[in-house]
Design a protein around this motif. Structure first.
Motif, mmCIF file in Angstrom:
data_model
loop_
_atom_site.group_PDB
_atom_site.id
_atom_site.type_symbol
_atom_site.label_atom_id
_atom_site.label_comp_id
_atom_site.label_asym_id
_atom_site.label_seq_id
_atom_site.Cartn_x
_atom_site.Cartn_y
_atom_site.Cartn_z
ATOM 1 N N THR A 261 0.859 -1.185 0.000
ATOM 2 C CA THR A 261 0.000 0.000 0.000
ATOM 3 C C THR A 261 0.895 1.236 0.000
ATOM 4 O O THR A 261 1.982 1.214 0.594
ATOM 5 N N PRO A 262 0.486 2.314 -0.643
ATOM 6 C CA PRO A 262 1.315 3.530 -0.642
ATOM 7 C C PRO A 262 1.492 4.054 0.782
ATOM 8 O O PRO A 262 0.591 3.966 1.615
ATOM 9 N N PRO A 263 2.670 4.600 1.111
ATOM 10 C CA PRO A 263 2.888 5.162 2.459
ATOM 11 C C PRO A 263 1.960 6.349 2.709
ATOM 12 O O PRO A 263 1.728 7.164 1.816
ATOM 13 N N GLN A 264 1.406 6.407 3.918
ATOM 14 C CA GLN A 264 0.493 7.488 4.308
ATOM 15 C C GLN A 264 1.181 8.370 5.342
ATOM 16 O O GLN A 264 1.561 7.883 6.409
ATOM 17 N N ALA A 265 1.331 9.644 5.044
ATOM 18 C CA ALA A 265 1.881 10.592 6.013
ATOM 19 C C ALA A 265 0.785 10.978 6.993
ATOM 20 O O ALA A 265 -0.321 11.352 6.591
ATOM 21 N N ARG A 266 1.081 10.877 8.284
ATOM 22 C CA ARG A 266 0.064 11.127 9.306
ATOM 23 C C ARG A 266 0.642 12.044 10.386
ATOM 24 O O ARG A 266 1.835 11.986 10.715
ATOM 25 N N GLN A 267 -0.231 12.876 10.927
ATOM 26 C CA GLN A 267 0.144 13.784 12.001
ATOM 27 C C GLN A 267 0.068 13.054 13.349
ATOM 28 O O GLN A 267 -0.535 11.993 13.459
ATOM 29 N N PRO A 268 0.699 13.619 14.406
ATOM 30 C CA PRO A 268 0.592 12.988 15.738
ATOM 31 C C PRO A 268 -0.868 12.857 16.170
ATOM 32 O O PRO A 268 -1.690 13.739 15.908
ATOM 33 N N HIS A 269 -1.181 11.750 16.828
ATOM 34 C CA HIS A 269 -2.557 11.517 17.278
ATOM 35 C C HIS A 269 -2.545 10.497 18.408
ATOM 36 O O HIS A 269 -1.563 9.765 18.611
ATOM 37 N N GLY A 270 -3.655 10.457 19.134
ATOM 38 C CA GLY A 270 -3.834 9.430 20.156
ATOM 39 C C GLY A 270 -4.238 8.121 19.506
ATOM 40 O O GLY A 270 -4.117 7.944 18.293
ATOM 41 N N GLU A 271 -4.741 7.190 20.300
ATOM 42 C CA GLU A 271 -5.111 5.887 19.768
ATOM 43 C C GLU A 271 -6.225 6.016 18.734
ATOM 44 O O GLU A 271 -7.277 6.586 19.013
ATOM 45 N N GLN A 272 -5.981 5.470 17.562
ATOM 46 C CA GLN A 272 -6.968 5.442 16.491
ATOM 47 C C GLN A 272 -7.077 4.025 15.951
ATOM 48 O O GLN A 272 -6.076 3.311 15.844
ATOM 49 N N THR A 273 -8.295 3.641 15.617
ATOM 50 C CA THR A 273 -8.532 2.325 15.035
ATOM 51 C C THR A 273 -8.367 2.414 13.526
ATOM 52 O O THR A 273 -8.962 3.262 12.861
ATOM 53 N N LEU A 274 -7.528 1.530 12.983
ATOM 54 C CA LEU A 274 -7.282 1.486 11.546
ATOM 55 C C LEU A 274 -7.659 0.110 11.012
ATOM 56 O O LEU A 274 -7.467 -0.906 11.697
ATOM 57 N N ARG A 275 -8.189 0.089 9.811
ATOM 58 C CA ARG A 275 -8.490 -1.171 9.131
ATOM 59 C C ARG A 275 -7.666 -1.222 7.845
ATOM 60 O O ARG A 275 -7.805 -0.366 6.981
ATOM 61 N N LEU A 276 -6.813 -2.222 7.765
ATOM 62 C CA LEU A 276 -5.924 -2.395 6.623
ATOM 63 C C LEU A 276 -6.481 -3.501 5.737
ATOM 64 O O LEU A 276 -6.735 -4.611 6.211
ATOM 65 N N SER A 277 -6.669 -3.192 4.456
ATOM 66 C CA SER A 277 -7.283 -4.135 3.528
ATOM 67 C C SER A 277 -6.259 -4.614 2.509
ATOM 68 O O SER A 277 -5.415 -3.833 2.034
ATOM 69 N N LEU A 278 -6.349 -5.876 2.153
ATOM 70 C CA LEU A 278 -5.482 -6.466 1.140
ATOM 71 C C LEU A 278 -5.935 -5.995 -0.242
ATOM 72 O O LEU A 278 -7.111 -6.129 -0.591
ATOM 73 N N PRO A 279 -5.035 -5.442 -1.057
ATOM 74 C CA PRO A 279 -5.453 -4.924 -2.363
ATOM 75 C C PRO A 279 -5.914 -6.009 -3.339
ATOM 76 O O PRO A 279 -6.596 -5.710 -4.307
ATOM 77 N N ALA A 280 -5.532 -7.268 -3.110
ATOM 78 C CA ALA A 280 -5.871 -8.363 -4.033
ATOM 79 C C ALA A 280 -6.732 -9.390 -3.312
ATOM 80 O O ALA A 280 -6.876 -9.355 -2.089
ATOM 81 N N PRO A 281 -7.329 -10.316 -4.066
ATOM 82 C CA PRO A 281 -8.224 -11.297 -3.433
ATOM 83 C C PRO A 281 -7.551 -12.165 -2.370
ATOM 84 O O PRO A 281 -8.133 -12.456 -1.340
ATOM 85 N N GLU A 282 -6.312 -12.610 -2.599
ATOM 86 C CA GLU A 282 -5.662 -13.506 -1.643
ATOM 87 C C GLU A 282 -4.151 -13.442 -1.795
ATOM 88 O O GLU A 282 -3.620 -12.963 -2.803
ATOM 89 N N LEU A 283 -3.474 -13.989 -0.783
ATOM 90 C CA LEU A 283 -2.019 -14.091 -0.816
ATOM 91 C C LEU A 283 -1.622 -15.516 -1.146
ATOM 92 O O LEU A 283 -2.344 -16.472 -0.834
ATOM 93 N N GLU A 284 -0.452 -15.669 -1.731
ATOM 94 C CA GLU A 284 0.093 -16.988 -2.012
ATOM 95 C C GLU A 284 1.313 -17.179 -1.115
ATOM 96 O O GLU A 284 2.423 -16.752 -1.431
ATOM 97 N N LEU A 285 1.080 -17.775 0.039
ATOM 98 C CA LEU A 285 2.147 -17.935 1.030
ATOM 99 C C LEU A 285 2.742 -19.334 1.036
ATOM 100 O O LEU A 285 3.761 -19.566 1.681
#
Length: 378
Positions: free
Chosen positions: A139-163
């Motif tokens: 995912t592209p890097p996101q520049a973020r300002q200082p903050h307290g606890e925030q809930t983030l949801r990270l999504s996979l850009p593709a249907p699945e991983l091949e591990l």
């Protein structure tokens, strides 16, 4: 003449009985005065299995620790059922930073990248070229300002991983928190926090969890974060706030990745910002968590290598094994000041006893000499 000889013989028998009684009473008094030594009311018996006298156990060394503050916190939401499609986490930062999630990362290439010079690692992270060609999705890097606890949801850009099948050569997810402003930084200042996350799937059914966390410092030092375990067995990582225990800020152990057994530095004691509060039942009125052994003094020492934080300085000298897991204590470090300890004279009244004048002083002196001669510990 005969009567006189008979009287003398009877008196000699009486003297013999009196001598035996005096010796018997002396032995009883000696035992009573040394009850702690003989383990009647104490635990300082010095005899071994073969009948000989064991030498004193070697002094357990104290590790030299330094305090390092990190501006980031990261943790997974345990209540959220993370999948490859979506991972929920909580992040906080006290500085401006960049966040990047990289999926399907080569284990070998990740560790090679972490050992790169800090400037090169930072530039690649901010440009989005970090681990390029060695990960399945970025995912592209996101520049973020200082903050307290925030809930983030990270999504996979593709249907699945091949591990592939275990043992796998890729980490499912690696999250980089990289400090953007690095001007006028102390060499020991933390500039990046790298979180390696395992995600449960049908092939590898281990629960979703953080596999490892790495700190990168401005001087190039790479350290691996290790949890400290409180007396109740609850793990406390750097993101948890245990300030109510009297231990100060949240703590964790950061061990240098190139650390050896002979390293005098030993590691770093990490402090961070606010987070969750650990629960415990052993507290005193001042809000300090108590030692699990005496339940009187506040705990102040973390034991190594098990990392249990459970005892005070007073009980530490009486133990060779951790009271929580029974593993041998190889070393330790202090997580707080130990000004609560009484003076040594009060802790060991047998060693620092006020000498009484006259006959009492003479008896005490001979008693101490006899105790030393027999090999007991005073």
């Amino acid at each position: 003449m005969t009567a006189m000889l008979v009287s003398v013989a009877e008196l000699s028998n009486i003297f013999s009985v009196l001598a035996v009684l005096i010796c018997f009473c002396g032995v009883i008094l000696f035992i009573m005065r040394n009850m702690m030594v003989l383990r009647v009311h104490g635990d300082d018996l010095m005899f071994g299995g073969g009948g000989g006298v064991l030498p004193h156990a070697p002094r357990i060394p104290q590790m030299k620790m330094m305090k390092v503050h990190i501006p980031f916190t990261f943790k997974l939401h345990e209540s959220f059922r993370s999948t490859y499609a979506e991972v929920e986490c909580e992040v906080s930062s006290q500085v401006e930073y960049s966040l990047q999630a990289i999926w399907g990362v080569s284990i070998r290439e990740l560790h090679l990248a972490l050992w790169r010079p800090w400037n090169a690692l930072r530039d690649a992270s901010l440009k989005g070229t970090l681990l390029q060609g060695h990960a399945q999705y970025q995912t592209p890097p996101q520049a973020r300002q200082p903050h307290g606890e925030q809930t983030l949801r990270l999504s996979l850009p593709a249907p699945e991983l091949e591990l592939g099948t275990p043992p796998r050569l890729c980490y499912p997810l690696v999250i980089f928190l990289t400090r953007i402003d690095t001007r006028d930084l102390h060499p020991d200042e933390t500039v990046a926090l790298v979180n390696v996350v395992h995600i449960k799937d049908s092939v590898c059914t281990l629960p979703t969890s953080i596999l490892a966390q790495y700190l990168k410092q401005a001087n190039g030092q790479l350290s691996c974060l290790k949890q400290l375990y409180l007396a109740t067995g609850n793990p406390t990582s750097y993101e948890e706030d245990v300030s109510s225990t009297g231990l100060g800020p949240a703590l964790a152990l950061a061990e240098p990745c190139n650390n050896t057994s002979g390293n005098a530095r030993g590691g770093a004691m990490v402090t961070s910002g606010p987070g969750d509060t650990a629960e415990s039942s052993l507290w005193n009125s001042a809000g300090e968590q108590l030692c699990v052994v005496c339940q009187y003094f506040p705990l102040s020492r973390a034991l190594l290598p098990c990392r249990h934080t459970c005892i005070c300085a007073s009980c530490f000298g009486k133990l060779e094994r951790c009271p929580m897991c029974r593993s041998p204590i190889k070393s330790y470090f202090c997580i707080r000041g130990e000004e609560y300890m009484p003076a040594e004279k009060e802790m060991n009244p047998y060693k620092h006893r006020q000498q009484a004048p006259g006959a009492s002083h003479w008896l005490h002196d001979w008693n101490d000499r006899l105790t030393d001669f027999l090999g007991f510990a005073r």
